[in-house]
Design an enzyme around this catalytic site. Structure first.
Site, PDB file in Angstrom:
ATOM      1  N   TYR A 142       0.801  -0.826   0.332  1.00 15.69           N
ATOM      2  CA  TYR A 142       0.237   0.093   0.033  1.00 15.69           C
ATOM      3  C   TYR A 142       0.627   1.095  -0.339  1.00 15.69           C
ATOM      4  O   TYR A 142       0.073   2.624  -0.389  1.00 15.69           O
ATOM      5  CB  TYR A 142      -0.898   0.299   1.260  1.00 15.69           C
ATOM      6  CG  TYR A 142      -2.494  -1.006   0.874  1.00 15.69           C
ATOM      7  CD1 TYR A 142      -2.291  -1.927   0.418  1.00 15.69           C
ATOM      8  CD2 TYR A 142      -3.507   0.024   1.204  1.00 15.69           C
ATOM      9  CE1 TYR A 142      -3.734  -2.344   0.073  1.00 15.69           C
ATOM     10  CE2 TYR A 142      -4.277  -0.582   1.640  1.00 15.69           C
ATOM     11  CZ  TYR A 142      -5.228  -1.595   0.959  1.00 15.69           C
ATOM     12  OH  TYR A 142      -5.735  -2.294   0.204  1.00 15.69           O
ATOM     13  N   LYS A 193       3.486 -15.117   1.685  1.00 12.48           N
ATOM     14  CA  LYS A 193       3.218 -16.009   1.395  1.00 12.48           C
ATOM     15  C   LYS A 193       4.772 -16.293   0.387  1.00 12.48           C
ATOM     16  O   LYS A 193       5.493 -15.495  -0.271  1.00 12.48           O
ATOM     17  CB  LYS A 193       2.867 -15.716  -0.805  1.00 12.48           C
ATOM     18  CG  LYS A 193       1.477 -15.469  -1.048  1.00 12.48           C
ATOM     19  CD  LYS A 193       1.125 -16.974  -1.110  1.00 12.48           C
ATOM     20  CE  LYS A 193       1.118 -16.564  -2.978  1.00 12.48           C
ATOM     21  NZ  LYS A 193       1.095 -18.242  -2.802  1.00 12.48           N
ATOM     22  N   ASP A 226      -3.163 -17.620   0.303  1.00 15.01           N
ATOM     23  CA  ASP A 226      -4.460 -18.633  -0.742  1.00 15.01           C
ATOM     24  C   ASP A 226      -4.650 -19.746   0.098  1.00 15.01           C
ATOM     25  O   ASP A 226      -6.008 -19.489   0.235  1.00 15.01           O
ATOM     26  CB  ASP A 226      -2.813 -18.926  -1.941  1.00 15.01           C
ATOM     27  CG  ASP A 226      -2.463 -19.784  -1.871  1.00 15.01           C
ATOM     28  OD1 ASP A 226      -1.599 -19.898  -0.969  1.00 15.01           O
ATOM     29  OD2 ASP A 226      -1.553 -20.163  -2.708  1.00 15.01           O
ATOM     30  N   ASP A 250      -6.323  -7.019   3.689  1.00 21.02           N
ATOM     31  CA  ASP A 250      -7.847  -6.892   3.273  1.00 21.02           C
ATOM     32  C   ASP A 250      -8.533  -7.449   2.499  1.00 21.02           C
ATOM     33  O   ASP A 250      -9.411  -7.520   2.927  1.00 21.02           O
ATOM     34  CB  ASP A 250      -7.362  -5.748   1.703  1.00 21.02           C
ATOM     35  CG  ASP A 250      -8.472  -5.043   1.372  1.00 21.02           C
ATOM     36  OD1 ASP A 250      -9.203  -4.332   2.144  1.00 21.02           O
ATOM     37  OD2 ASP A 250      -8.565  -5.045   0.163  1.00 21.02           O
ATOM     38  N   ASP A 254     -12.031  -9.071   3.921  1.00 20.50           N
ATOM     39  CA  ASP A 254     -13.874  -9.270   2.702  1.00 20.50           C
ATOM     40  C   ASP A 254     -14.242 -11.043   3.379  1.00 20.50           C
ATOM     41  O   ASP A 254     -15.143 -11.370   3.409  1.00 20.50           O
ATOM     42  CB  ASP A 254     -13.371  -8.783   2.386  1.00 20.50           C
ATOM     43  CG  ASP A 254     -13.905  -7.425   1.761  1.00 20.50           C
ATOM     44  OD1 ASP A 254     -13.854  -6.689   2.772  1.00 20.50           O
ATOM     45  OD2 ASP A 254     -13.540  -7.033   0.530  1.00 20.50           O
TER      46      ASP A 254
HETATM   47  C1  IPM Z   1     -10.032  -1.259   3.758  1.00 25.78           C
HETATM   48  C2  IPM Z   1     -10.554  -0.604   2.200  1.00 25.78           C
HETATM   49  C3  IPM Z   1      -9.740   0.422   2.568  1.00 25.78           C
HETATM   50  C4  IPM Z   1      -8.388  -0.261   1.956  1.00 25.78           C
HETATM   51  C5  IPM Z   1      -8.984   1.378   1.373  1.00 25.78           C
HETATM   52  C6  IPM Z   1     -10.963   2.160   1.050  1.00 25.78           C
HETATM   53  C7  IPM Z   1      -8.451   2.451   0.808  1.00 25.78           C
HETATM   54  O1  IPM Z   1     -11.037  -1.749   1.452  1.00 25.78           O
HETATM   55  O2  IPM Z   1     -10.212  -0.514   4.508  1.00 25.78           O
HETATM   56  O3  IPM Z   1     -10.767  -2.677   3.342  1.00 25.78           O
HETATM   57  O4  IPM Z   1      -8.251  -1.099   0.970  1.00 25.78           O
HETATM   58  O5  IPM Z   1      -7.171  -0.869   3.281  1.00 25.78           O
HETATM   59 MG    MG Z   2     -10.984  -3.359   2.581  1.00 27.92          MG
END
Ligand code: IPM
Ligand code: MG
Length: 369
Positions: A142, A193, A226, A250, A254
């Site tokens: 990032y 990884k 993975d 990230d 999710d």
């Molecule tokens: C998160 C989001 C952020 C990230 C974005 C909005 C910059 O996806 O907090 O997971 O990628 O970290």
């Molecule tokens: Mg995110």
């Protein structure tokens, strides 16, 4: 001790409307639990861009550095899609994370009993799930340099990002994961990884070293990221704390979020080093985004943002019992069958509005007294 300070940055999309519900909760704690906060508000993301031409004004950044905790809603939206990369709404959030040095991002994935049917996975795979993903938040791909899009020697454009981690960056987030594990199930699984990336080899080595030297009693395992994603879907209850880098975190968070039925349920805490008053630098935000498709319609689920405030009570203000109270109130309204639109199954039903959900949680707090 003086009244603790909170800076609210509601941001874009559904950010402001879910934050309105959090305000009700904050006010309730002030009125009923003698827990008053000195609350101020400011702009972030597209909302800040509209006024200042940047997604986070310097004055707002300075305020964020001074308060005891920042509470953020969400950033981004289609209106800002064509902006230059440097002023996109997301850059405001990334600036906060970087300049406050919030290296440890705690993303709990907990499945409330009442919602076990909403997961895309079988009920027995997710019922009772309680895992914590610790995502490194201030380094890795990032932020690594070099980065950018440039024309290479053969005249073709190329995009470059760099995954980079120092030993100390890995060690501090590993410590944060081990400390959390000690207060939970005492297990850490580290994901990288190392089979293809040198930064992954170093990651694995340093996490192991911190473990051996400082936390030998915590159970540690390593997994390729993975395979970790696959195991999260196969049998998530094998995990307690997962520690991983910024990008894998990230993605994996999710995935973990969806196990619980809806992104609208999941809070997060981003923590840095202790400030002079002993509290960690901290920013709390829901894992969900700005959801522009439903913004302004009273459809958003405020629970993730409300639970983010519960995390603030626990991690910034040492009010674990009050955090439990708030989490139980959320559990109660869900058990009572209240559902916002994101929690409607395929068979449908009648969802409650954002503000009705907030009001019900306040009523459940009242009932807890
Ligand atoms: C998160 C989001 C952020 C990230 C974005 C909005 C910059 O996806 O907090 O997971 O990628 O970290
Ligand atoms: Mg995110």
């Amino acid at each position: 001790m003086s009244t603790p300070s909170l800076l609210i940055l509601a941001g874009d999309g559904i950010g402001p409307e879910v934050m309105t519900e959090v305000r009700k909760i904050i006010d309730w704690f002030g009125a009923k639990r003698d827990l008053a906060f000195d609350v101020s508000e400011d702009l972030v993301g597209g909302a800040a861009y509209d006024v200042h031409g940047v997604p986070l004004a310097d004055e707002t950044m300075a305020k964020a550095q001074e308060v005891d905790a920042v509470l953020l809603g969400a950033v981004g939206g289609p209106k800002y899609d064509d902006l230059d990369f440097s002023v996109k709404p997301e850059r405001g959030l990334l600036r906060l994370r970087k300049e406050m040095d919030l290296y440890s991002n705690l993303r709990p994935a907990q499945c409330f009993d009442a919602l076990a049917d909403f997961s895309s996975l079988k009920k027995d795979v997710v019922a009772g799930l309680d895992i914590m993903i610790v995502r490194e938040l201030t380094s890795g791909i990032y932020f690594g340099e070099p980065r950018g899009i440039s024309v290479n020697a053969s005249g073709e454009r190329e995009g470059v990002n760099t995954q980079r981690y120092t030993e100390s960056e890995i060690a501090r987030v590993a410590r944060s994961a081990f400390e959390l594990a000690k207060r939970r199930g005492n297990k850490v699984c580290s994901m990288e990884k190392a089979n293809v990336m040198e930064s992954g080899i170093l990651w694995r080595e340093i996490v192991q070293k911190v473990h051996d030297e400082e936390y030998p009693d915590v159970e540690l395992s390593h997994m390729y990221a993975d395979a970790g994603g696959m195991q999260l879907c196969r049998w998530p209850k094998q995990f307690d704390v997962i520690v991983t880098d910024n990008l894998f975190g990230d993605l994996l968070s999710d995935v973990a979020a969806m196990l619980t039925g809806s992104l609208g349920m999941l809070p997060s805490a981003s923590l840095g080093a202790p400030m002079e008053n002993g509290r960690p630098k901290a920013l709390y935000e829901p894992v969900h985004g700005s959801a522009p498709d439903i913004a302004g319609q009273g459809k958003a689920n405020p629970i993730a943002c409300i639970l983010s405030f519960a995390m603030a009570l626990r991690y910034s203000f040492d009010q674990g019992a009050e955090a439990d109270r708030l989490e139980k109130a959320v559990e109660k309204v869900l058990a009572d069958g209240l559902r916002t639109a994101d929690l409607m199954g395929p068979e449908g039903g009648s969802p409650v509005s954002t503000s009705a959900m907030g009001d019900a949680i306040v009523a459940a707090l009242d009932a807890s007294l």
